[in-house]
Write an enzyme that holds these catalytic residues in place. Structure first.
Site, mmCIF file in Angstrom:
data_model
loop_
_atom_site.group_PDB
_atom_site.id
_atom_site.type_symbol
_atom_site.label_atom_id
_atom_site.label_comp_id
_atom_site.label_asym_id
_atom_site.label_seq_id
_atom_site.Cartn_x
_atom_site.Cartn_y
_atom_site.Cartn_z
ATOM 1 N N TRP A 187 0.820 -1.211 0.000
ATOM 2 C CA TRP A 187 0.000 0.000 0.000
ATOM 3 C C TRP A 187 0.859 1.268 0.000
ATOM 4 C CZ3 TRP A 187 -1.571 -4.534 2.144
ATOM 5 C CH2 TRP A 187 -2.879 -4.952 1.873
ATOM 6 N N CYS A 194 -6.958 -4.602 -1.616
ATOM 7 C CA CYS A 194 -8.162 -5.313 -1.178
ATOM 8 C C CYS A 194 -8.942 -5.958 -2.312
ATOM 9 C CB CYS A 194 -9.040 -4.396 -0.333
ATOM 10 S SG CYS A 194 -9.911 -3.096 -1.248
ATOM 11 N N HIS A 210 -13.675 -0.508 0.868
ATOM 12 C CA HIS A 210 -12.956 -1.741 1.172
ATOM 13 C C HIS A 210 -13.749 -2.900 0.591
ATOM 14 C CE1 HIS A 210 -10.575 -4.804 2.902
ATOM 15 N NE2 HIS A 210 -11.447 -5.159 3.827
ATOM 16 N N ASP A 253 -12.880 -12.226 4.653
ATOM 17 C CA ASP A 253 -12.023 -11.137 4.180
ATOM 18 C C ASP A 253 -10.574 -11.580 4.241
ATOM 19 O OD1 ASP A 253 -10.788 -8.779 3.547
ATOM 20 O OD2 ASP A 253 -11.827 -7.554 5.036
ATOM 21 N N ASN A 257 -20.289 0.228 11.273
ATOM 22 C CA ASN A 257 -21.123 0.907 12.262
ATOM 23 C C ASN A 257 -20.417 1.966 13.101
ATOM 24 O OD1 ASN A 257 -23.933 -0.312 12.344
ATOM 25 N ND2 ASN A 257 -22.685 -2.167 12.375
ATOM 26 N N ASP A 272 -18.709 5.390 14.595
ATOM 27 C CA ASP A 272 -18.963 6.830 14.528
ATOM 28 C C ASP A 272 -17.646 7.558 14.313
ATOM 29 O OD1 ASP A 272 -21.593 6.272 15.148
ATOM 30 O OD2 ASP A 272 -21.344 6.673 17.291
ATOM 31 N N GLU A 292 -30.426 4.143 10.114
ATOM 32 C CA GLU A 292 -29.923 4.969 11.220
ATOM 33 C C GLU A 292 -31.076 5.651 11.952
ATOM 34 O OE1 GLU A 292 -26.642 5.588 13.330
ATOM 35 O OE2 GLU A 292 -26.371 4.975 11.248
ATOM 36 N N GLU A 315 -32.156 -0.296 14.969
ATOM 37 C CA GLU A 315 -30.730 0.048 14.947
ATOM 38 C C GLU A 315 -30.202 0.229 16.363
ATOM 39 O OE1 GLU A 315 -27.344 2.912 14.958
ATOM 40 O OE2 GLU A 315 -29.401 3.389 15.505
ATOM 41 N N TYR A 320 -6.030 4.935 -0.838
ATOM 42 C CA TYR A 320 -7.472 4.687 -0.747
ATOM 43 C C TYR A 320 -7.862 4.163 0.629
ATOM 44 C CZ TYR A 320 -7.343 -0.450 -1.002
ATOM 45 O OH TYR A 320 -7.152 -1.783 -0.728
#
Length: 742
Positions: A290, A325, A384, A407, A447, A449, A496, A501, A571
């Site tokens: 990367w 990725c 991603h 992944d 998820n 913040d 949201e 949620e 990225y």
């Protein structure tokens, strides 16, 4: 099998002397290795004058393994460019045995045997004697005689829907009064058994035919990249049916040292697959990079598919350089589809990489409103890519099967290795992060913040703003049967602000996900002023504007000092350097808006630009009257020129076809050492050509000849790569006609 004779034992490879007494045999971890099987297993002395050839003897075994034969047609394996029989488990297939004389069930007894690996054991599923039965039963091995003529019989063989996936060796054994006579080792009768999404008893069963065609049989895919405001796409050649790919994929399980007895379990296979696809800690398939430096390797953006990568790894045994990725995801998807597990690539835009797993990405600014890079450690990837694999999850409660996140991009360590998943998408959505594997990490990716905090000189930190909607805002995969986008965000998270949620978050917190601020943090009250900005869409090499809008919602008069920081970023959200720093003052009248424009010149960013032409902007503003900090961040991806592909003339299977690739250099500089790659499954094998120099404003033209192998709608894919310009793609859909009947 019965106990081999002393002579047979002498021929076998010795068991390592280093084995402890805790186990009788070493691990059986190689599909490629095999033991010799005795042709004769005598249980009694043969009397003088008795000729064993007088008993039933196998002359030949026919496998019906052609592309148009019944086996490959009914098992949906006719696309594999492979000379051996390939079938799917839990579904009957045909073989024919020619004997030296007609078979007499009253006095003759024979059976078919399948073996895999070394040390075959019936209780491990590595030795399978298949009994003759009156009627085949689903769920278990059996062989039924369906046809007899002269000295030949045909058998319909049913495999168990839970059997090992891999390459089996076939033998036919005949029982005599003096022991067992067995056919010699014959590689032509080797049988590849794969997962079967068409079989309701298979753990990868998928009940929709269009989904099976897309997620198992489609050898072309689409990778979505760019950013949430500028979604880009590129085609990827999975090539799971190409010559050598099936053996290369089975080899990966050998490299991962997965015991053969576990190779019928898609949970185990997908987990070890997520580790072996990357080379981080086990010398796996692809080495990641990367840092924009790709010496002695291929730039990630130059790959057009998985075929070259897997074949190179299979032949060399050393990691292929380099991947990011989408390359890891593309190769992993080839592996999944090749062995029969339904798989797809998923792109999560604004994907969180939460270093301390506290469900928040912390951005710190100083008292002047400038970002503090020393304190800001978490990163937000523009996008991603990961994979989803379809399977049941008998290790989890009912309801958590279906799509599972896997992944292979090496981000975090899981149980001692760089891997991730399988994690139930349904469990992630509902916050059940206690279920294995790696659900907390995936939950945070979609998820978290973004918490903007002001770091005070006295060491305290004040939360200025919390953005709850930026992360995981859009999650896409390819549409079924088309190249468009399918929004699957709602499969990962509830809308949201809804009660569902909130409950999912509370569930995740209950199961141990951290979500807390430091003790010295205090949150400031809301502000009367809002700020946002937009980045003008621009082509690589052009000037463009950033427009910042302030809205004063109060009856007060405010002044603000604003700061724009433009950064060249990978990225993955990691900053390379700052190319633009601009401070400006704003006067905000009551109940009014104010717009300020900042010009970004191409000379400011071109010399430092990274391969995906990704620019990241922070805009912060300090209200002088209240000292309140306003902060926003956005990423912009510049438009990159495309390659153009043309195919003049006829397009017919087996006839020479001309492919022309063109590219015009749009930059105000010459391009040097330009590598162009051309790929087209069913049309041509991947080929490359190096162009030493392309002067500015000049056009490159490359003509390549090929002979199409497959009829129908096919796709040509091309990429261009050099130090000054990467992520240049082109593609063309074309209809290839069948060869006319003479």
């Amino acid at each position: 099998m019965s106990e081999p004779t002393h002579a047979d034992k002498e021929k076998k490879k010795p068991i390592p002397s280093s084995l402890s007494g805790r186990r009788a045999l070493p691990p059986n971890i190689s599909n490629a290795e095999e033991d010799e099987v005795p042709v004769m297993e005598m249980t009694a002395l043969v009397p003088r004058g008795v000729n064993l050839k007088d008993f039933l003897e196998v002359k030949e075994v026919h496998m019906f393994k052609g592309d148009r034969d019944v086996n490959k047609q009914e098992h949906h394996t006719d696309k594999y460019y492979h000379p051996k029989l390939i079938v799917r488990r839990g579904q009957p297939f045909l073989i024919q045995i020619d004997f030296n004389r007609p078979y007499n069930p009253e006095k003759d007894q024979f059976w078919v045997e399948y073996l895999i690996g070394r040390y075959p054991q019936q209780n491990k599923g590595t030795y399978i004697p298949i009994p003759l039965v009156e009627e085949l039963q689903s769920g278990t091995w059996g062989a039924k005689i369906t046809w007899k003529e002269d000295s030949s019989i045909r058998l319909s063989i049913m495999s168990a829907p839970t059997c090992i996936v891999g390459k089996f060796r076939l033998y036919v054994a005949v029982l005599t009064p003096y022991g067992i006579l067995r056919t010699k080792r014959n590689a032509e009768t080797d049988t590849y058994i794969l997962f079967n999404p068409w079989c309701p008893e298979d753990s990868v069963f998928l009940d929709d035919e269009k989904e099976r065609e897309e997620y198992v049989l489609n050898d072309l895919g689409v990778v979505f990249h760019g950013d949430i405001n500028n979604i880009k796409s590129r085609s990827w050649n999975y090539g799971q049916f190409e010559e050598g790919i099936l053996d290369a994929c089975l080899h990966l399980m050998d490299r991962a040292k997965l015991d053969l007895s576990g190779r019928g379990n898609p949970v185990k296979i997908s987990r070890v697959g997520s580790a072996v696809i990357n080379a981080k800690d086990d010398e796996g398939v692809v080495a990641g990079s990367w840092d924009n430096i790709y010496a002695y390797g291929v730039a990630p953006s130059a790959w057009t598919g998985s075929v070259d990568i897997l074949l190179e790894y299979h032949s060399s045994g050393t990691p292929v350089r380099y991947g990011q990725c989408w390359v890891f995801a593309g190769v992993f998807n080839t592996f999944l589809r090749c062995i029969g597990i339904p798989g797809r690539i998923v792109t999560n835009y604004s994907s969180a990489h939460d270093n301390d797993a506290n469900l928040q990405l912390d951005v710190f600014v100083d008292e002047e409103g400038k970002v503090d890079p020393k304190l800001t450690k978490d990163s937000i990837w523009n996008y991603h890519c990961w994979n989803e694999a379809w399977m049941t999850r008998p290790d989890l409660p009912v309801g958590f099967g279906g799509w599972q996140v896997v992944d292979s991009t090496p981000q975090e360590n899981s149980d001692g290795m760089y891997r991730c998943g399988p994690a139930s998408v349904q469990a992630i959505k509902h916050g059940h992060v206690c279920f294995q594997f790696d659900a907390p990490f995936v939950f945070a990716e979609v998820n978290s913040d973004i918490v903007y905090s002001k770091a005070m000189k006295d060491g305290t930190r004040v939360i200025e703003h919390i953005d709850k909607t930026h992360i995981g805002k859009l999650i896409l995969t390819k549409e079924i049967g088309r190249d468009g986008t399918k929004d699957i965000t709602e499969q990962y998270k509830f809308q949201e602000g809804t009660e569902e949620e909130r409950l999912a978050l509370e569930t995740a917190l209950m199961y141990g996900i951290k979500k807390q601020a430091t003790q010295d943090t205090m949150e400031q009250a809301g502000t009367d002023v809002d700020m946002d900005f937009q980045v003008e869409n621009a082509t690589l090499g052009s000037d463009f504007k950033v427009t910042v809008t302030f809205r004063n919602n109060s009856h007060n008069h405010y002044t603000a000092t604003a700061y724009l920081s433009g950064n060249i970023v990978f990225y993955t959200g990691v900053t390379k350097n700052e190319f633009k720093s601009h401070t400006f003052d704003v006067t905000l009248e009551p109940l009014a808006s104010k717009i300020s424009e900042v010009l970004i010149k191409s000379v400011e960013y071109m010399s430092q630009l990274l391969e995906q032409a990704s620019l990241h902007f922070f805009v912060t503003a300090r209200l002088n009257e209240t000292k309140k900090i306003l902060a926003k961040q956005k990423t912009s991806v510049l438009q990159i020129p495309k390659l153009h592909i043309k195919v003049p003339g006829e397009k017919v299977v087996g006839k020479e076809m001309s492919v022309i690739v063109e590219f015009t250099n749009p930059l105000n500089q010459k391009l040097v050492n330009v590598l162009v790659r051309l790929d087209g499954p069913g049309l041509l094998r991947t080929t490359t050509k190096m162009f030493r120099e392309i002067p500015k404003n000049s056009t490159l033209t490359w003509e390549e000849k090929c002979f199409p192998r497959q009829a129908g709608v096919r796709k040509l894919i091309a990429s261009l790569n050099c130090d000054a310009l990467r992520h240049v793609y082109g593609e063309l859909d074309l209809e290839v006609e069948r060869k006319p009947l003479v």
